[in-house]
Design a protein around this motif. Structure first.
Motif, PDB file in Angstrom:
ATOM      1  N   LEU A  64     -11.244  -2.773   0.197  1.00  0.00           N
ATOM      2  CA  LEU A  64     -10.043  -3.601   0.292  1.00  0.00           C
ATOM      3  C   LEU A  64      -9.361  -3.732  -1.063  1.00  0.00           C
ATOM      4  O   LEU A  64      -8.131  -3.601  -1.170  1.00  0.00           O
ATOM      5  CB  LEU A  64     -10.405  -4.985   0.836  1.00  0.00           C
ATOM      6  N   LEU A  68      -5.638  -2.486  -2.247  1.00  0.00           N
ATOM      7  CA  LEU A  68      -4.656  -3.358  -2.893  1.00  0.00           C
ATOM      8  C   LEU A  68      -4.126  -2.721  -4.183  1.00  0.00           C
ATOM      9  O   LEU A  68      -2.916  -2.691  -4.421  1.00  0.00           O
ATOM     10  CB  LEU A  68      -5.293  -4.711  -3.207  1.00  0.00           C
ATOM     11  N   GLY A  71      -1.915   0.292  -3.356  1.00  0.00           N
ATOM     12  CA  GLY A  71      -0.606  -0.102  -2.850  1.00  0.00           C
ATOM     13  C   GLY A  71       0.324  -0.574  -3.947  1.00  0.00           C
ATOM     14  O   GLY A  71       1.497  -0.195  -3.996  1.00  0.00           O
ATOM     15  N   VAL A 119      -5.459  -1.548   5.205  1.00  0.00           N
ATOM     16  CA  VAL A 119      -4.913  -2.909   5.170  1.00  0.00           C
ATOM     17  C   VAL A 119      -4.662  -3.337   3.727  1.00  0.00           C
ATOM     18  O   VAL A 119      -3.629  -3.937   3.411  1.00  0.00           O
ATOM     19  CB  VAL A 119      -5.861  -3.885   5.893  1.00  0.00           C
ATOM     20  N   GLY A 120      -5.607  -3.034   2.842  1.00  0.00           N
ATOM     21  CA  GLY A 120      -5.409  -3.354   1.435  1.00  0.00           C
ATOM     22  C   GLY A 120      -4.203  -2.643   0.854  1.00  0.00           C
ATOM     23  O   GLY A 120      -3.427  -3.227   0.087  1.00  0.00           O
ATOM     24  N   LEU A 122      -1.443  -1.638   2.443  1.00  0.00           N
ATOM     25  CA  LEU A 122      -0.201  -2.241   2.939  1.00  0.00           C
ATOM     26  C   LEU A 122       0.031  -3.624   2.327  1.00  0.00           C
ATOM     27  O   LEU A 122       1.175  -3.985   2.006  1.00  0.00           O
ATOM     28  CB  LEU A 122      -0.252  -2.332   4.464  1.00  0.00           C
ATOM     29  N   LEU A 123      -1.037  -4.392   2.142  1.00  0.00           N
ATOM     30  CA  LEU A 123      -0.880  -5.701   1.525  1.00  0.00           C
ATOM     31  C   LEU A 123      -0.431  -5.587   0.073  1.00  0.00           C
ATOM     32  O   LEU A 123       0.460  -6.317  -0.384  1.00  0.00           O
ATOM     33  CB  LEU A 123      -2.202  -6.470   1.608  1.00  0.00           C
ATOM     34  N   GLY A 124      -1.047  -4.667  -0.665  1.00  0.00           N
ATOM     35  CA  GLY A 124      -0.671  -4.487  -2.064  1.00  0.00           C
ATOM     36  C   GLY A 124       0.758  -4.012  -2.222  1.00  0.00           C
ATOM     37  O   GLY A 124       1.505  -4.514  -3.064  1.00  0.00           O
ATOM     38  N   SER A 126       3.196  -4.382   0.011  1.00  0.00           N
ATOM     39  CA  SER A 126       4.106  -5.432   0.480  1.00  0.00           C
ATOM     40  C   SER A 126       4.299  -6.502  -0.591  1.00  0.00           C
ATOM     41  O   SER A 126       5.416  -6.978  -0.804  1.00  0.00           O
ATOM     42  CB  SER A 126       3.550  -6.067   1.762  1.00  0.00           C
ATOM     43  N   TYR A 127       3.209  -6.869  -1.253  1.00  0.00           N
ATOM     44  CA  TYR A 127       3.317  -7.873  -2.309  1.00  0.00           C
ATOM     45  C   TYR A 127       4.220  -7.381  -3.429  1.00  0.00           C
ATOM     46  O   TYR A 127       5.089  -8.121  -3.916  1.00  0.00           O
ATOM     47  CB  TYR A 127       1.930  -8.201  -2.858  1.00  0.00           C
ATOM     48  N   TYR A 130       7.850  -7.278  -2.340  1.00  0.00           N
ATOM     49  CA  TYR A 130       8.391  -8.638  -2.273  1.00  0.00           C
ATOM     50  C   TYR A 130       8.796  -9.115  -3.668  1.00  0.00           C
ATOM     51  O   TYR A 130       9.856  -9.729  -3.847  1.00  0.00           O
ATOM     52  CB  TYR A 130       7.355  -9.576  -1.670  1.00  0.00           C
TER      53      TYR A 130
END
Length: 358
Positions: A64, A68, A71, A119-120, A122-124, A126-127, A130
């Motif tokens: 994960l 992150l 990403g 998932v990591g 996409l989260l990284g 996306s952050y 943003y």
């Protein structure tokens, strides 16, 4: 590939984003395998479900965290607000997950292990995206290239310098393949002989260029800490690509490379060979040949250099030649896009040290 103007690179591209992201994931995969191997007994070939252990949970955290980091790195080095680099890395993760050995017999835990890295990622990403949207646009200066405005190399001059620099090695490698003679293992004497030979041939090639009025100072790289880090990332990317493409190779294909590494080598000879060979090959292949043939376009210039590189490595056998091709393609595209020679040299030195020390 688009031809750069005066070798000025784009500071952020999809390819740099994928390079940074895959380098981050390769580090996470390496740690994943080390932790996974610690749960197995030596010589154990039977699958054992360790998904109820704290180590298995730690491995998922590593995956994960690696996602992150990948990403955020991909988002940072690719175009502002673009998701193409992230999509490319996600596709690699999906393919890798489909081919990987299941880490658990439990369906839920197996799904958890497969989704940790994506998932990591996409989260990284996306952050980071943003953060970009909440910050004003900032004009970023293009990265500095090693040398710009270098004249094109005439074909005759390119042929002479390539023949001087690599002709002997191409001939020896071709004879070894045609005669099917067994490769001799590297030793201190053979490594030092290669160093002396490269210094002699390099001096002759530079003498020819000097006599023809070539600007020799433009062949020198510009060392920097950032270049060293990028070089390490380039090497990690080639390692990841090698694992992806050669993971299912048979033992027969690995024998030519293994025979070369059976001899005893001292660390001093190993480091000296790696340093001289890395500088020698990349100066004449990248700074001289690929840059000099840029008028042919990116695909042709990178392809010509890749062909030359492979011709003097055919003695390593199919698997070794594939690894050389992957390395040459990665660094060739990077140099074409960036114009920076030092990271390519660092990647080559690290690759030689790792291969000869193993």
């Amino acid at each position: 590939m688009d031809e750069p103007q005066s070798l000025k690179p784009r500071y952020r591209t999809m390819w740099l984003g994928m390079l940074a992201g895959l380098a981050s994931m390769t580090l996470a995969w390496t740690l994943h395998r080390m932790l996974e191997a610690s749960q197995r007994l030596p010589g154990d070939t039977v699958f054992t479900d360790h998904s109820d252990s704290p180590m298995w949970l730690l491995i998922q955290v590593v995956d994960l965290a690696g996602g992150l980091a990948a990403g955020m790195a991909a988002a940072h080095w690719s175009q502002r607000w673009s998701w193409r680099a992230v999509a490319g890395i996600l596709a690699v993760l999906v393919v890798n997950g489909m081919m990987a050995t299941p880490s658990s017999r439990d369906a839920f835990r197996m799904l958890l292990s497969m989704l940790a890295s994506p998932v990591g990622l996409l989260l990284g990403a996306s952050y980071y995206r943003y953060r970009e949207r909440t910050q004003p646009d900032v004009h970023v200066l293009p990265a500095r290239v090693d040398h710009a405005q270098v004249p094109d190399t005439p074909y005759s001059e390119a042929a002479v310098v390539v023949a001087l620099s690599f002709g002997y090695f191409i001939l020896g490698s071709t004879i070894a393949v045609v005669s099917q003679s067994s490769a001799q293992a590297f030793s201190d004497n053979s490594l030092l002989a290669i160093v002396v030979l490269e210094l002699m041939l390099g001096a002759c090639a530079l003498g020819v260029l000097y006599a023809r009025g070539y600007p020799l100072r433009t062949l020198l790289p510009r060392p920097s800490w950032s270049g060293a880090l990028i070089g390490a990332a380039l090497y990690m990317l080639t390692v990841g690509c090698n694992v992806l493409f050669t993971g299912f190779a048979s033992d027969d294909l690995t024998q030519p490379v293994q025979r070369l590494l059976e001899g005893q080598r001292s660390m001093g000879a190993l480091l000296l060979l790696s340093l001289v060979n890395g500088v020698y090959e990349e100066v004449f292949l990248m700074a001289f040949l690929q840059r000099g043939l840029r008028r042919l376009g990116g695909s042709n210039a990178v392809g010509v250099v890749l062909l030359v590189r492979m011709l003097y490595h055919t003695y390593q056998g199919p698997l070794g030649l594939l690894a050389v091709a992957i390395f040459g393609l990665v660094v060739g595209i990077y140099y074409w896009r960036s114009g920076r020679l030092f990271p390519v040299i660092v990647a080559h030195i690290v690759a030689d040290v790792w291969a000869l020390a193993s």
